[in-house]
Design an enzyme around this catalytic site. Structure first.
Site, short mmCIF file in Angstrom:
data_model
loop_
_atom_site.label_atom_id
_atom_site.label_comp_id
_atom_site.label_asym_id
_atom_site.label_seq_id
_atom_site.Cartn_x
_atom_site.Cartn_y
_atom_site.Cartn_z
N ASN A 9 1.19 -1.53 -0.32
CA ASN A 9 0.17 0.01 0.04
C ASN A 9 0.91 1.07 0.21
O ASN A 9 1.64 1.93 0.75
CB ASN A 9 -0.63 0.02 1.04
CG ASN A 9 -1.89 0.70 1.55
OD1 ASN A 9 -1.27 2.40 0.47
ND2 ASN A 9 -2.21 1.10 2.61
N TRP A 10 1.10 1.31 -1.24
CA TRP A 10 2.00 2.83 -1.30
C TRP A 10 1.45 3.97 -0.55
O TRP A 10 2.45 5.03 -0.85
CB TRP A 10 2.25 3.03 -2.62
CG TRP A 10 3.11 2.33 -3.33
CD1 TRP A 10 3.99 1.20 -2.99
CD2 TRP A 10 3.93 1.51 -4.44
NE1 TRP A 10 4.57 0.33 -3.34
CE2 TRP A 10 4.45 0.80 -4.61
CE3 TRP A 10 3.08 2.33 -6.18
CZ2 TRP A 10 4.82 -0.04 -6.37
CZ3 TRP A 10 4.01 2.03 -7.03
CH2 TRP A 10 4.95 1.05 -7.17
N LYS A 11 -0.03 4.02 -0.20
CA LYS A 11 -0.34 5.44 0.09
C LYS A 11 0.17 6.78 -1.02
O LYS A 11 0.29 6.41 -1.98
CB LYS A 11 -0.07 6.00 1.73
CG LYS A 11 0.07 4.68 2.71
CD LYS A 11 -0.35 4.73 4.32
CE LYS A 11 0.01 3.50 4.68
NZ LYS A 11 0.51 3.70 6.31
N HIS A 95 -9.44 1.18 4.75
CA HIS A 95 -8.14 1.58 5.61
C HIS A 95 -8.28 2.62 6.84
O HIS A 95 -9.15 3.35 7.02
CB HIS A 95 -7.00 2.31 4.29
CG HIS A 95 -5.57 1.41 5.36
ND1 HIS A 95 -5.53 3.08 5.79
CD2 HIS A 95 -5.05 1.01 4.85
CE1 HIS A 95 -4.07 2.18 6.03
NE2 HIS A 95 -4.00 1.49 5.46
N GLU A 97 -7.07 4.96 7.74
CA GLU A 97 -6.34 6.48 7.56
C GLU A 97 -7.85 6.76 7.16
O GLU A 97 -7.99 7.82 6.93
CB GLU A 97 -5.41 6.56 6.81
CG GLU A 97 -4.09 6.05 7.56
CD GLU A 97 -2.81 5.68 6.72
OE1 GLU A 97 -2.63 5.78 4.98
OE2 GLU A 97 -1.82 5.02 7.48
N GLU A 167 -5.24 -5.15 10.34
CA GLU A 167 -4.41 -4.31 10.15
C GLU A 167 -4.24 -3.52 11.87
O GLU A 167 -5.30 -2.28 11.94
CB GLU A 167 -4.43 -3.39 8.92
CG GLU A 167 -4.24 -3.73 7.60
CD GLU A 167 -3.88 -3.00 7.58
OE1 GLU A 167 -2.61 -2.88 6.80
OE2 GLU A 167 -4.29 -1.77 6.88
N GLY A 173 2.48 2.48 10.83
CA GLY A 173 3.41 3.76 10.51
C GLY A 173 3.69 3.77 11.71
O GLY A 173 4.85 5.34 11.65
N SER A 213 3.47 -2.23 10.12
CA SER A 213 4.80 -2.28 10.64
C SER A 213 5.74 -3.94 9.95
O SER A 213 6.07 -4.48 10.44
CB SER A 213 5.26 -2.35 11.75
OG SER A 213 4.71 -0.60 12.37
N GLY A 234 3.18 -0.65 3.70
CA GLY A 234 2.56 0.61 3.58
C GLY A 234 4.09 0.84 3.10
O GLY A 234 5.13 0.58 2.08
N GLY A 235 5.03 0.88 4.81
CA GLY A 235 6.67 1.75 4.46
C GLY A 235 6.87 0.83 3.93
O GLY A 235 7.99 1.10 2.94
C1 PEP Z 1 -0.77 0.18 6.07
O1 PEP Z 1 -0.87 1.17 5.33
O2 PEP Z 1 -1.77 -0.54 5.77
C2 PEP Z 1 0.10 -0.26 6.63
C3 PEP Z 1 0.54 -1.30 7.21
O3 PEP Z 1 1.07 0.69 6.68
P1 PEP Z 1 2.84 0.07 7.27
O4 PEP Z 1 3.55 -0.91 7.17
O5 PEP Z 1 3.74 1.64 7.11
O6 PEP Z 1 2.40 -0.08 8.94
#
Ligand code: PEP
Length: 256
Positions: A9-11, A95, A97, A167, A173, A213, A234-235
């Site tokens: 997930n590149w956001k 999500h 966010e 999640e 994040g 994470s 994500g990251g």
């Molecule tokens: C996400 O945004 O779906 C996510 C899991 O982010 P991160 O891996 O950065 O925690």
């Protein structure tokens, strides 16, 4: 046997040329060997979906959101049928966010899920508790209530039409990953709910991804858990090296 999904997930990251470069490198990595049950997915921002879709032959392309409306006067929104017309295979919905910054409810997520199903796009339905809810001992209750809301009246035929991403909000994040035992405990609860709702056969076929994470250093241990069928990342999905490393680890973890 279920697949193992490594979904990035590149956001709101990566411009047009970065998207193109990543997808080109990912495609050549995926062509180096047979990844078997390991399935890669990337989720760029809407404007670059077509470019990603044009480059990637061996990975799925996901949108990060979709409108709950089928079409019409909804400035800035993108419909499921528009995504389908590009050949988009998956779409993230619910999500945390979007729930947090855009006030999205389970009812809205359900509407989006239905629009995606009408257009044969696989929704990646995100659920998860906040830190406060976990500390209050409400994790199970919150997650099951989200499932009830998002899947109310939703019929499934094969179990493969939907992916679920657990999640925990406190792990997104933040660098704080749920331990593999903490994640497995919730994944098992989710599968038990699926069994009750859809029956044993479908529940066993459904994929439950972990997100929060996840990175090359911990993805192996997470994937060893019996009810964790991949990661929504994500990251650590933003760098091609770490994304490919997670694909390779998944493959070593029995992806073939
Ligand atoms: C996400 O945004 O779906 C996510 C899991 O982010 P991160 O891996 O950065 O925690």
């Amino acid at each position: 046997m279920r697949n193992i999904f490594i979904a990035g997930n590149w956001k709101m990251n990566k411009d047009a040329s970065q998207t193109q470069q990543f997808c080109t490198q990912l495609e050549s990595h995926l062509q180096e060997r047979d990844f078997g049950r390991v399935k890669a997915i990337v989720a760029p921002v809407h404007p670059f979906l077509a470019a990603a879709e044009g480059i990637l032959r061996s990975a799925g392309v996901a949108a990060q959101d979709v409108s709950a409306h089928p079409q019409g006067a909804f400035t800035g929104e993108v419909s499921a049928s528009q995504l389908a017309s590009l050949g988009i295979s998956h779409c993230i919905i619910g999500h945390s966010e979007r729930r947090q910054y855009h006030g999205e409810s389970d009812e809205l997520v359900r509407e989006k899920l239905l629009r995606l199903r009408e257009n044969r796009i696989i929704p990646i339905v995100c659920i998860g508790e906040t830190l406060l809810q976990r500390e209050d001992g409400q994790t199970r209750e919150v997650v099951l209530a989200q499932l009830e809301g998002c899947f109310e009246g939703v019929e499934l035929a094969s179990g493969e039409e939907v992916l679920i991403a657990y999640e925990p909000v406190w792990a997104i994040g933040t660098g704080k990953t749920a331990t593999s035992a903490q994640a497995q405990e919730v994944h098992a609860e989710i599968r038990a709910w699926l069994k009750e709702r859809y029956g044993e056969e479908l529940a066993q076929k459904m994929h439950i991804l972990y997100g929060g994470s996840a990175k090359p250093e911990n993805i192996g241990e997470l994937l060893e858990q019996p009810d964790i069928d991949g990661g929504l990342i994500g990251g650590a999905s933003l760098q091609i090296e770490s994304f490919c490393a997670m694909l390779d680890i998944a493959l070593q973890n029995g992806g073939n």
